[in-house]
Motif scaffolding. Structure first.
Motif, PDB file in Angstrom:
ATOM      1  N   ILE A 194      41.600  25.940  37.286  1.00 38.09           N
ATOM      2  CA  ILE A 194      42.488  25.079  38.081  1.00 38.09           C
ATOM      3  C   ILE A 194      42.470  25.446  39.560  1.00 38.09           C
ATOM      4  O   ILE A 194      43.097  24.757  40.364  1.00 38.09           O
ATOM      5  CB  ILE A 194      43.926  25.166  37.555  1.00 38.09           C
ATOM      6  CG1 ILE A 194      44.447  26.610  37.630  1.00 38.09           C
ATOM      7  CG2 ILE A 194      44.004  24.656  36.122  1.00 38.09           C
ATOM      8  CD1 ILE A 194      45.905  26.753  37.265  1.00 38.09           C
ATOM      9  N   GLY A 195      41.770  26.488  39.939  1.00 38.47           N
ATOM     10  CA  GLY A 195      41.728  26.866  41.343  1.00 38.47           C
ATOM     11  C   GLY A 195      41.015  28.186  41.544  1.00 38.47           C
ATOM     12  O   GLY A 195      40.466  28.768  40.610  1.00 38.47           O
ATOM     13  N   GLU A 196      41.028  28.637  42.817  1.00 39.79           N
ATOM     14  CA  GLU A 196      40.391  29.892  43.181  1.00 39.79           C
ATOM     15  C   GLU A 196      41.436  30.865  43.715  1.00 39.79           C
ATOM     16  O   GLU A 196      42.364  30.466  44.420  1.00 39.79           O
ATOM     17  CB  GLU A 196      39.298  29.660  44.231  1.00 39.79           C
ATOM     18  CG  GLU A 196      38.175  28.759  43.738  1.00 39.79           C
ATOM     19  CD  GLU A 196      37.125  28.514  44.803  1.00 39.79           C
ATOM     20  OE1 GLU A 196      37.031  29.331  45.740  1.00 39.79           O
ATOM     21  OE2 GLU A 196      36.402  27.511  44.709  1.00 39.79           O
ATOM     22  N   ALA A 197      41.283  32.132  43.379  1.00 37.75           N
ATOM     23  CA  ALA A 197      42.220  33.165  43.816  1.00 37.75           C
ATOM     24  C   ALA A 197      41.712  33.825  45.090  1.00 37.75           C
ATOM     25  O   ALA A 197      40.628  33.517  45.593  1.00 37.75           O
ATOM     26  CB  ALA A 197      42.393  34.210  42.703  1.00 37.75           C
ATOM     27  N   ALA A 198      42.521  34.744  45.619  1.00 37.14           N
ATOM     28  CA  ALA A 198      42.089  35.550  46.757  1.00 37.14           C
ATOM     29  C   ALA A 198      40.898  36.414  46.347  1.00 37.14           C
ATOM     30  O   ALA A 198      40.818  36.884  45.212  1.00 37.14           O
ATOM     31  CB  ALA A 198      43.238  36.429  47.252  1.00 37.14           C
ATOM     32  N   ARG A 199      39.973  36.632  47.283  1.00 38.84           N
ATOM     33  CA  ARG A 199      38.754  37.360  46.959  1.00 38.84           C
ATOM     34  C   ARG A 199      38.959  38.873  46.985  1.00 38.84           C
ATOM     35  O   ARG A 199      38.158  39.616  46.446  1.00 38.84           O
ATOM     36  CB  ARG A 199      37.652  36.973  47.942  1.00 38.84           C
ATOM     37  CG  ARG A 199      37.244  35.502  47.819  1.00 38.84           C
ATOM     38  CD  ARG A 199      36.280  35.113  48.926  1.00 38.84           C
ATOM     39  NE  ARG A 199      35.070  35.894  48.871  1.00 38.84           N
ATOM     40  CZ  ARG A 199      34.172  35.932  49.856  1.00 38.84           C
ATOM     41  NH1 ARG A 199      34.393  35.243  50.968  1.00 38.84           N
ATOM     42  NH2 ARG A 199      33.085  36.647  49.731  1.00 38.84           N
ATOM     43  N   ARG A 200      40.042  39.326  47.620  1.00 37.38           N
ATOM     44  CA  ARG A 200      40.292  40.763  47.721  1.00 37.38           C
ATOM     45  C   ARG A 200      41.568  41.097  46.955  1.00 37.38           C
ATOM     46  O   ARG A 200      42.662  41.120  47.516  1.00 37.38           O
ATOM     47  CB  ARG A 200      40.427  41.168  49.189  1.00 37.38           C
ATOM     48  CG  ARG A 200      39.122  41.156  49.958  1.00 37.38           C
ATOM     49  CD  ARG A 200      39.347  41.295  51.441  1.00 37.38           C
ATOM     50  NE  ARG A 200      40.020  40.131  51.993  1.00 37.38           N
ATOM     51  CZ  ARG A 200      39.407  39.030  52.378  1.00 37.38           C
ATOM     52  NH1 ARG A 200      38.100  38.946  52.285  1.00 37.38           N
ATOM     53  NH2 ARG A 200      40.072  38.001  52.860  1.00 37.38           N
ATOM     54  N   LEU A 201      41.428  41.362  45.679  1.00 33.12           N
ATOM     55  CA  LEU A 201      42.559  41.752  44.831  1.00 33.12           C
ATOM     56  C   LEU A 201      42.628  43.259  44.646  1.00 33.12           C
ATOM     57  O   LEU A 201      43.694  43.813  44.404  1.00 33.12           O
ATOM     58  CB  LEU A 201      42.448  41.072  43.455  1.00 33.12           C
ATOM     59  CG  LEU A 201      42.494  39.539  43.438  1.00 33.12           C
ATOM     60  CD1 LEU A 201      42.267  39.020  42.023  1.00 33.12           C
ATOM     61  CD2 LEU A 201      43.821  39.029  43.985  1.00 33.12           C
ATOM     62  N   VAL A 202      41.470  43.912  44.749  1.00 32.21           N
ATOM     63  CA  VAL A 202      41.378  45.365  44.577  1.00 32.21           C
ATOM     64  C   VAL A 202      40.833  45.976  45.867  1.00 32.21           C
ATOM     65  O   VAL A 202      39.830  45.479  46.401  1.00 32.21           O
ATOM     66  CB  VAL A 202      40.442  45.719  43.394  1.00 32.21           C
ATOM     67  CG1 VAL A 202      40.277  47.230  43.273  1.00 32.21           C
ATOM     68  CG2 VAL A 202      40.981  45.136  42.102  1.00 32.21           C
ATOM     69  N   PRO A 203      41.484  47.000  46.406  1.00 31.83           N
ATOM     70  CA  PRO A 203      40.983  47.627  47.632  1.00 31.83           C
ATOM     71  C   PRO A 203      39.519  48.033  47.508  1.00 31.83           C
ATOM     72  O   PRO A 203      39.126  48.690  46.546  1.00 31.83           O
ATOM     73  CB  PRO A 203      41.903  48.853  47.793  1.00 31.83           C
ATOM     74  CG  PRO A 203      43.161  48.483  47.075  1.00 31.83           C
ATOM     75  CD  PRO A 203      42.719  47.636  45.911  1.00 31.83           C
ATOM     76  N   GLY A 204      38.713  47.616  48.480  1.00 29.11           N
ATOM     77  CA  GLY A 204      37.300  47.979  48.484  1.00 29.11           C
ATOM     78  C   GLY A 204      36.395  47.006  47.765  1.00 29.11           C
ATOM     79  O   GLY A 204      35.174  47.086  47.890  1.00 29.11           O
ATOM     80  N   ASP A 205      36.969  46.082  46.989  1.00 24.24           N
ATOM     81  CA  ASP A 205      36.169  45.098  46.245  1.00 24.24           C
ATOM     82  C   ASP A 205      36.419  43.697  46.804  1.00 24.24           C
ATOM     83  O   ASP A 205      37.569  43.291  46.989  1.00 24.24           O
ATOM     84  CB  ASP A 205      36.537  45.103  44.752  1.00 24.24           C
ATOM     85  CG  ASP A 205      35.993  46.332  44.028  1.00 24.24           C
ATOM     86  OD1 ASP A 205      35.161  47.036  44.627  1.00 24.24           O
ATOM     87  OD2 ASP A 205      36.420  46.575  42.893  1.00 24.24           O
ATOM     88  N   GLU A 206      35.345  42.982  47.068  1.00 24.92           N
ATOM     89  CA  GLU A 206      35.459  41.580  47.486  1.00 24.92           C
ATOM     90  C   GLU A 206      34.613  40.736  46.539  1.00 24.92           C
ATOM     91  O   GLU A 206      33.387  40.772  46.571  1.00 24.92           O
ATOM     92  CB  GLU A 206      34.994  41.384  48.931  1.00 24.92           C
ATOM     93  CG  GLU A 206      35.161  39.957  49.407  1.00 24.92           C
ATOM     94  CD  GLU A 206      34.962  39.806  50.903  1.00 24.92           C
ATOM     95  OE1 GLU A 206      34.541  38.716  51.332  1.00 24.92           O
ATOM     96  OE2 GLU A 206      35.221  40.769  51.648  1.00 24.92           O
ATOM     97  N   MET A 207      35.278  39.986  45.694  1.00 22.91           N
ATOM     98  CA  MET A 207      34.590  39.179  44.688  1.00 22.91           C
ATOM     99  C   MET A 207      34.054  37.903  45.314  1.00 22.91           C
ATOM    100  O   MET A 207      34.626  37.367  46.257  1.00 22.91           O
ATOM    101  CB  MET A 207      35.562  38.858  43.546  1.00 22.91           C
ATOM    102  CG  MET A 207      35.977  40.093  42.755  1.00 22.91           C
ATOM    103  SD  MET A 207      37.364  39.784  41.640  1.00 22.91           S
ATOM    104  CE  MET A 207      38.719  39.691  42.810  1.00 22.91           C
ATOM    105  N   ASP A 208      32.934  37.410  44.779  1.00 19.88           N
ATOM    106  CA  ASP A 208      32.313  36.214  45.346  1.00 19.88           C
ATOM    107  C   ASP A 208      33.163  34.972  45.108  1.00 19.88           C
ATOM    108  O   ASP A 208      33.551  34.294  46.048  1.00 19.88           O
ATOM    109  CB  ASP A 208      30.908  36.023  44.752  1.00 19.88           C
ATOM    110  CG  ASP A 208      29.943  37.092  45.217  1.00 19.88           C
ATOM    111  OD1 ASP A 208      30.149  37.636  46.321  1.00 19.88           O
ATOM    112  OD2 ASP A 208      29.000  37.405  44.486  1.00 19.88           O
ATOM    113  N   ILE A 209      33.434  34.645  43.852  1.00 20.20           N
ATOM    114  CA  ILE A 209      34.255  33.476  43.522  1.00 20.20           C
ATOM    115  C   ILE A 209      35.225  33.865  42.402  1.00 20.20           C
ATOM    116  O   ILE A 209      34.840  33.921  41.234  1.00 20.20           O
ATOM    117  CB  ILE A 209      33.392  32.274  43.082  1.00 20.20           C
ATOM    118  CG1 ILE A 209      32.377  31.907  44.171  1.00 20.20           C
ATOM    119  CG2 ILE A 209      34.285  31.069  42.756  1.00 20.20           C
ATOM    120  CD1 ILE A 209      31.492  30.737  43.802  1.00 20.20           C
ATOM    121  N   PRO A 210      36.485  34.153  42.732  1.00 17.79           N
ATOM    122  CA  PRO A 210      37.482  34.459  41.696  1.00 17.79           C
ATOM    123  C   PRO A 210      38.190  33.173  41.260  1.00 17.79           C
ATOM    124  O   PRO A 210      38.820  32.503  42.067  1.00 17.79           O
ATOM    125  CB  PRO A 210      38.450  35.404  42.410  1.00 17.79           C
ATOM    126  CG  PRO A 210      38.295  35.086  43.865  1.00 17.79           C
ATOM    127  CD  PRO A 210      36.987  34.387  44.078  1.00 17.79           C
TER     128      PRO A 210
END
Length: 404
Positions: A262-278
């Motif tokens: 239903i949508g996309e979340a923030a890409r930085r949920l964990v310090p140091g990790d940036e997910m491509d498409i959450p």
């Protein structure tokens, strides 16, 4: 560095205010603005309280399910705390670079294009008069249709410096104008009102309540998805395309991954990790998509081991990266749930990597079967080639539905 509280952040937050429809989120944002404007001598105030208020607004947006607003507030928070630099914020949201789109500039481009099409039509008509045996009606019809649509020229927020003429909008406007000219409705200027309705999101929402209107909107959505999918396939087949190119082509098209999202979340949920498409599933759980190159992948997808094909190092490394993200999400589950309202306990991952054409000497089905066998023995992670993703989406569109 100190918490930033400047004009760029305030402008960004006002963009957020326009995106939300929830009174609770607007109230939380008003608390942010009140704090920012409480500094001595008219200066903006930042500090820990600004960070706390931004986190509270983000949590409120998560509670009401406004995931795009959650993402925007996370970017605002990252900017305030120095994790996003000013040029990045300008590039993402055009806070200062190009600023808000000017209606005057849009109308100038529209009138220039209209004049160009008027010239092309006149030139075509002159040609027909001089060459009575020539048949150029199709060309003229095409130009006339484009000329009609120039009145609806738009400046998309996600494509700075670009202007778009939405094909077919003039036809919708004409349909509305005929309805407004009927004896059922008393409108002083039907043509002007039709143009306003055709460019109004609120009016289009009303059209969705009408049978004919729903058909038009469904056709427009199908056309949008088809165009987006074609653009994605072009990038997928490009040997020079980077992961960033693929991410831009997929951005905003989460329907391609299936109707569960239903949508996309923030890409930085964990310090140091940036997910491509959450992605956010309908049940509020998270599903991450890890992007690697498609035709630009420099290493093989599969390799021969004894008498069978097995995934090569490129696949194992991508899966390992996805697993690390899932571990980080698991370890930060309580905080993420409290701050974002997202459940990560059931989180899964999709790895998009490579293209069967990278193995010209191996049948495409053999590549797909190798990855399917691998997926059957891996928990919480699925590996897919870009071609299989796009092919699945195209089959779903041909059936008249989004991917399931």
């Amino acid at each position: 560095m100190a918490t930033r509280s400047d004009m760029a952040l305030e402008t960004q937050l006002r963009v957020v205010g326009k995106e939300t429809a929830a009174p609770a989120v607007r109230f939380a944002l008003s608390a942010v603005f009140t704090h920012m404007h409480s500094g001595p001598g008219g200066r903006r105030r930042g500090g820990k309280e600004l960070v706390r208020l931004l986190k509270a607004a983000r949590g409120t947006a998560a509670e009401v399910g406004e995931w795009r607003v959650v993402r925007l507030l996370q970017d605002s928070l990252d900017y305030a705390e120095g994790r996003i630099l000013r040029p990045d914020l300008d590039e993402l949201y055009r806070v200062h670079r190009d600023g808000a789109r000017k209606v005057r500039n849009r109308d100038f481009v529209a009138s220039s294009l209209r004049a160009a099409h008027e010239w092309m039509i006149a030139a075509g008509e002159t040609y027909l008069r001089e060459h009575p045996g020539a048949s150029t009606e199709d060309m003229l019809s095409h130009f006339k249709a484009q000329r009609a649509d120039t009145g609806f020229l738009r400046a998309p927020d996600d494509r700075p410096g670009r202007y778009v003429i939405p094909r077919g909008t003039a036809e919708i406007s004409l349909w509305l104008e005929r309805l407004l000219r009927s004896d059922r409705i008393d409108i002083e200027d039907p043509a002007a009102e039709a143009r306003r309705l055709a460019t109004s999101p609120e009016a289009l929402a009303l059209l969705a309540a009408d049978h004919d209107g729903r058909l038009i909107l469904q056709a427009a959505e199908l056309q949008r998805r088809t165009a987006g999918l074609q653009a994605l396939r072009t990038v997928v087949d490009d040997t020079t395309a980077t992961e960033a190119d693929l991410q831009r082509a997929l951005q905003g098209n989460h329907w391609i991954f299936g109707g569960r999202y239903i949508g996309e979340a923030a890409r930085r949920l964990v310090p140091g990790d940036e997910m491509d498409i959450p992605l956010i599933r309908a049940d509020g759980a998270l599903h991450i998509v890890e992007l690697k190159r498609s035709m630009g992948l420099k290493r093989p997808l599969i390799k021969r081991h004894r008498n069978a094909w097995v995934p090569a190092d490129a696949v194992h490394e991508a899966v390992g990266q996805a697993v690390n993200y899932l571990v980080g999400l698991d370890e930060n589950r309580a905080r993420i749930r409290a701050e974002f309202g997202i459940e990560t306990r059931r989180a899964g991952a999709l790895v998009l990597v490579g293209h069967p054409a990278l193995h010209a000497d191996v049948p495409e089905e053999e590549v797909a079967e190798t990855l399917r066998t691998f997926n059957a023995h891996v928990t919480r992670v699925e590996v897919l080639t870009y071609k299989e993703l796009v092919d699945n989406a195209e089959r779903s569109l041909a059936a008249g539905v989004g991917p399931a």
